[in-house]
Design an enzyme around this catalytic site. Structure first.
Site, mmCIF file in Angstrom:
data_model
loop_
_atom_site.group_PDB
_atom_site.id
_atom_site.type_symbol
_atom_site.label_atom_id
_atom_site.label_comp_id
_atom_site.label_asym_id
_atom_site.label_seq_id
_atom_site.Cartn_x
_atom_site.Cartn_y
_atom_site.Cartn_z
ATOM 1 N N GLN A 24 -8.828 -0.650 11.712
ATOM 2 C CA GLN A 24 -9.924 0.242 12.109
ATOM 3 C C GLN A 24 -9.694 1.617 11.502
ATOM 4 O OE1 GLN A 24 -9.652 0.532 16.387
ATOM 5 N NE2 GLN A 24 -7.548 1.220 16.341
ATOM 6 N N ARG B 200 0.822 -1.215 0.000
ATOM 7 C CA ARG B 200 0.000 0.000 0.000
ATOM 8 C C ARG B 200 0.855 1.263 0.000
ATOM 9 N NH1 ARG B 200 -5.422 -1.796 2.175
ATOM 10 N NH2 ARG B 200 -6.069 0.341 2.425
ATOM 11 N N THR C 13 -12.898 -2.292 10.606
ATOM 12 C CA THR C 13 -13.918 -1.250 10.461
ATOM 13 C C THR C 13 -13.492 -0.174 9.462
ATOM 14 O OG1 THR C 13 -13.036 0.186 12.212
ATOM 15 C CG2 THR C 13 -14.619 -1.534 12.883
ATOM 16 N N GLY D 87 -13.798 -10.049 8.790
ATOM 17 C CA GLY D 87 -14.829 -9.027 8.620
ATOM 18 C C GLY D 87 -15.007 -8.128 9.830
ATOM 19 N N ARG E 188 -13.323 -1.640 -4.573
ATOM 20 C CA ARG E 188 -13.568 -1.124 -3.220
ATOM 21 C C ARG E 188 -14.757 -1.865 -2.611
ATOM 22 N NH1 ARG E 188 -12.435 5.339 -3.961
ATOM 23 N NH2 ARG E 188 -12.953 4.960 -6.130
ATOM 24 N N SER F 148 -18.640 -0.921 -3.597
ATOM 25 C CA SER F 148 -19.040 -1.324 -4.949
ATOM 26 C C SER F 148 -18.993 -2.845 -5.091
ATOM 27 C CB SER F 148 -18.173 -0.627 -6.001
ATOM 28 O OG SER F 148 -16.825 -0.636 -5.629
ATOM 29 N N ASN F 149 -17.964 -3.476 -4.531
ATOM 30 C CA ASN F 149 -17.898 -4.947 -4.613
ATOM 31 C C ASN F 149 -19.152 -5.595 -4.023
ATOM 32 O OD1 ASN F 149 -15.431 -5.137 -5.832
ATOM 33 N ND2 ASN F 149 -14.420 -6.254 -4.187
ATOM 34 N N TYR G 227 0.801 4.258 -2.573
ATOM 35 C CA TYR G 227 -0.294 5.230 -2.423
ATOM 36 C C TYR G 227 -0.112 6.028 -1.126
ATOM 37 C CZ TYR G 227 -5.242 6.794 -2.093
ATOM 38 O OH TYR G 227 -6.411 7.527 -1.994
ATOM 39 N N ASP G 228 0.025 5.300 -0.008
ATOM 40 C CA ASP G 228 0.086 5.973 1.307
ATOM 41 C C ASP G 228 1.265 6.946 1.380
ATOM 42 O OD1 ASP G 228 -1.727 3.920 1.581
ATOM 43 O OD2 ASP G 228 -0.941 3.180 3.486
HETATM 44 P P1 NAD Z 1 -11.170 7.563 -9.086
HETATM 45 O O1 NAD Z 1 -10.197 6.507 -9.391
HETATM 46 O O2 NAD Z 1 -12.600 7.357 -9.467
HETATM 47 O O3 NAD Z 1 -10.736 8.953 -9.708
HETATM 48 C C1 NAD Z 1 -9.399 9.329 -9.901
HETATM 49 C C2 NAD Z 1 -9.275 9.957 -11.273
HETATM 50 O O4 NAD Z 1 -7.905 10.342 -11.488
HETATM 51 C C3 NAD Z 1 -9.657 8.994 -12.406
HETATM 52 O O5 NAD Z 1 -10.557 9.632 -13.280
HETATM 53 C C4 NAD Z 1 -8.324 8.694 -13.071
HETATM 54 O O6 NAD Z 1 -8.447 8.364 -14.448
HETATM 55 C C5 NAD Z 1 -7.558 9.975 -12.823
HETATM 56 N N1 NAD Z 1 -6.106 9.819 -12.906
HETATM 57 C C6 NAD Z 1 -5.336 8.842 -12.353
HETATM 58 N N2 NAD Z 1 -4.040 9.033 -12.683
HETATM 59 C C7 NAD Z 1 -3.994 10.166 -13.436
HETATM 60 C C8 NAD Z 1 -2.947 10.879 -14.072
HETATM 61 N N3 NAD Z 1 -1.670 10.470 -13.991
HETATM 62 N N4 NAD Z 1 -3.260 11.995 -14.784
HETATM 63 C C9 NAD Z 1 -4.558 12.423 -14.890
HETATM 64 N N5 NAD Z 1 -5.577 11.782 -14.302
HETATM 65 C C10 NAD Z 1 -5.306 10.668 -13.581
HETATM 66 O O7 NAD Z 1 -11.057 7.836 -7.509
HETATM 67 P P2 NAD Z 1 -11.899 8.806 -6.570
HETATM 68 O O8 NAD Z 1 -12.527 7.974 -5.541
HETATM 69 O O9 NAD Z 1 -12.728 9.725 -7.366
HETATM 70 O O10 NAD Z 1 -10.723 9.614 -5.864
HETATM 71 C C11 NAD Z 1 -10.428 10.956 -6.206
HETATM 72 C C12 NAD Z 1 -9.326 11.471 -5.281
HETATM 73 O O11 NAD Z 1 -9.752 11.424 -3.921
HETATM 74 C C13 NAD Z 1 -8.037 10.653 -5.367
HETATM 75 O O12 NAD Z 1 -6.928 11.527 -5.291
HETATM 76 C C14 NAD Z 1 -8.096 9.794 -4.137
HETATM 77 O O13 NAD Z 1 -6.800 9.457 -3.684
HETATM 78 C C15 NAD Z 1 -8.817 10.691 -3.160
HETATM 79 N N6 NAD Z 1 -9.488 9.919 -2.134
HETATM 80 C C16 NAD Z 1 -10.622 9.223 -2.421
HETATM 81 C C17 NAD Z 1 -11.220 8.451 -1.440
HETATM 82 C C18 NAD Z 1 -12.478 7.654 -1.686
HETATM 83 O O14 NAD Z 1 -12.908 6.917 -0.812
HETATM 84 N N7 NAD Z 1 -13.126 7.790 -2.823
HETATM 85 C C19 NAD Z 1 -10.658 8.379 -0.150
HETATM 86 C C20 NAD Z 1 -9.485 9.096 0.083
HETATM 87 C C21 NAD Z 1 -8.915 9.867 -0.900
HETATM 88 N N1 UDP Z 2 -12.915 -5.592 1.630
HETATM 89 C C1 UDP Z 2 -13.666 -6.756 1.748
HETATM 90 N N2 UDP Z 2 -14.192 -7.303 0.615
HETATM 91 C C2 UDP Z 2 -14.046 -6.732 -0.611
HETATM 92 C C3 UDP Z 2 -13.296 -5.542 -0.730
HETATM 93 C C4 UDP Z 2 -12.734 -4.995 0.418
HETATM 94 O O1 UDP Z 2 -13.859 -7.290 2.852
HETATM 95 O O2 UDP Z 2 -14.582 -7.289 -1.589
HETATM 96 C C5 UDP Z 2 -12.369 -4.978 2.859
HETATM 97 C C6 UDP Z 2 -10.898 -4.580 2.774
HETATM 98 O O3 UDP Z 2 -10.066 -5.665 3.137
HETATM 99 C C7 UDP Z 2 -10.848 -3.446 3.796
HETATM 100 C C8 UDP Z 2 -12.227 -2.792 3.684
HETATM 101 O O4 UDP Z 2 -13.067 -3.771 3.063
HETATM 102 O O5 UDP Z 2 -10.690 -3.950 5.096
HETATM 103 C C9 UDP Z 2 -12.230 -1.524 2.851
HETATM 104 O O6 UDP Z 2 -11.587 -1.798 1.618
HETATM 105 P P1 UDP Z 2 -11.526 -0.751 0.426
HETATM 106 O O7 UDP Z 2 -10.675 -1.359 -0.628
HETATM 107 O O8 UDP Z 2 -12.893 -0.316 0.057
HETATM 108 O O9 UDP Z 2 -10.833 0.543 1.046
HETATM 109 P P2 UDP Z 2 -9.550 0.771 1.993
HETATM 110 O O10 UDP Z 2 -8.984 -0.524 2.449
HETATM 111 O O11 UDP Z 2 -8.622 1.544 1.157
HETATM 112 O O12 UDP Z 2 -10.126 1.526 3.128
#
Ligand code: NAD
Ligand code: UDP
Length: 310
Positions: free
Chosen positions: A274, A140, A208, A205, A184, A187-188, A143-144
């Site tokens: 969590q 991870r 949190t 499971g 995610r 959606s899954n 990203y992190d």
């Molecule tokens: P998403 O994947 O639906 O959207 C991200 C968008 O960025 C996509 O349209 C993708 O094509 C575009 N992208 C990726 N790489 C690119 C690049 N190199 N150049 C131009 N475009 C690029 O994800 P999201 O859920 O809409 O997330 C949007 C932002 O919010 C992200 O930065 C994500 O890290 C942040 N974020 C989202 C969540 C969440 O739960 N949805 C949580 C924490 C942070």
């Molecule tokens: N997760 C799960 N089943 C799935 C997809 C995800 O149990 O089909 C779990 C995953 O292991 C995590 C939590 O759900 O503990 C949230 O996962 P997600 O990928 O949505 O986001 P993130 O881990 O980045 O918070």
């Protein structure tokens, strides 16, 4: 105002574009369609105040705008681990390019950071003062750690160049226009329930998450951008309602009326146990808090996936 949204064809970016257009702004959405799609913004394309540019933020961008929301980055573990080097480049080189643009134009820039900067947290719920517990070499980390470096860059541009920055730490957000194959959990589970397939729970499971409906998040992002107190953040944006993945699965089964079974799979490496935002700062500084309960937001999201899956 003319507003640039990187990642504008993504899940959050498309909702933000729609809301800002509705408020009378011009929007330039920049996206390379890695995880986003034109379908997300097809209803906006006819609007003359909306402009879409295919562009990868790892390359410099030359446009004239009044404010920048930097959202470009894959957000789901499946997608950001698909090409981890590109994930780091997008978040780090992308931040440098967009910060450079904001510096030239002297305009405010908002960074979509993440609760992942807290890693697998030892402090619960997570306040902004917590520095986090992140494995720098795990799957991870692309990203992190890249999101953490992006925060560093934002604060250094703020200190060194007096740039007007705003950093939002976004917690798990869900809603219509999440990609069905996104991987995610929300959606899954919904797609699996609607297709009558087993709901895949990773581990036992008991881990949190706290889920924020996308409309609430968009309100928070705009409140942060429009905030005049010159507070750079970081500010947590999320819904403090905390659920185990087992609870989420049974709620999805109940609302969809699906009789899908539950199937346990291996827990991915470094999966946080969590997560819950402390949103005291957002309440105090922005006067913001989420208003859509999980059950209601899931209903909207399920309706969306029903229409997509036919
Ligand atoms: P998403 O994947 O639906 O959207 C991200 C968008 O960025 C996509 O349209 C993708 O094509 C575009 N992208 C990726 N790489 C690119 C690049 N190199 N150049 C131009 N475009 C690029 O994800 P999201 O859920 O809409 O997330 C949007 C932002 O919010 C992200 O930065 C994500 O890290 C942040 N974020 C989202 C969540 C969440 O739960 N949805 C949580 C924490 C942070
Ligand atoms: N997760 C799960 N089943 C799935 C997809 C995800 O149990 O089909 C779990 C995953 O292991 C995590 C939590 O759900 O503990 C949230 O996962 P997600 O990928 O949505 O986001 P993130 O881990 O980045 O918070």
């Amino acid at each position: 105002m003319r507003i640039l949204i990187t990642g504008g064809a993504g899940f959050v970016g498309s909702h933000l574009s729609e809301r800002l257009l509705g408020q009378g702004h011009d929007v330039i959405a920049v996206d390379n369609y890695f995880t986003g799609s034109k379908r997300n913004i097809e209803d906006l394309l006819a609007n003359p105040r909306f402009e879409l540019m295919r562009h990868d933020v790892t390359f410099p961008l030359y446009v004239e705008v009044d404010a920048i929301y930097n959202l470009a980055s894959p957000a789901s573990p499946v997608h950001y681990q698909h090409d981890p080097v590109q994930t780091t480049k997008t978040n780090v080189v992308g931040a440098i390019n967009l910060l450079g643009l904001a510096k030239r134009l002297r305009v405010p820039i908002l960074q979509a950071s993440t609760s992942e900067v807290y890693g697998d947290p030892e402090v619960h719920p997570q306040p902004e003062e917590y520095w986090g517990k992140v494995n720098p070499i795990g799957p991870r980390a692309c990203y992190d750690e890249a999101k953490r470096v992006a925060e560093t860059l934002f604060f250094d541009y703020h200190r060194q160049h007096n740039l007007d920055i705003r950093v939002a730490r976004i917690f798990n957000t869900y809603g219509p226009r999440m990609a069905a194959d996104d991987g995610r959990v929300v959606s899954n589970f919904i797609v699996q329930a609607l297709r009558g397939e087993p709901l895949t729970i990773y581990g036992d499971g008991s881990q949190t998450r706290s889920f924020c409906y996308v409309d609430d998040l968009v309100s928070g992002l705009i409140a942060l951008m429009e905030n005049t107190s010159n507070d750079p953040g970081p500010i947590n944006l999320g819904n403090p309602g905390e659920f185990t993945m087992l609870e989420l699965a049974s709620l999805v089964l109940e609302i969809t009326g699906s009789s899908s079974p539950i199937e346990h799979r291996d827990l991915p490496a470094d999966d946080p146990k969590q997560r819950q935002p402390n949103i005291d700062r957002a309440k105090k500084v922005l006067g913001w808090e989420p208003s859509v309960p999980l059950r209601e937001g899931l209903g909207e999201t399920i309706d969306y996936f029903r229409s997509q899956l036919g």
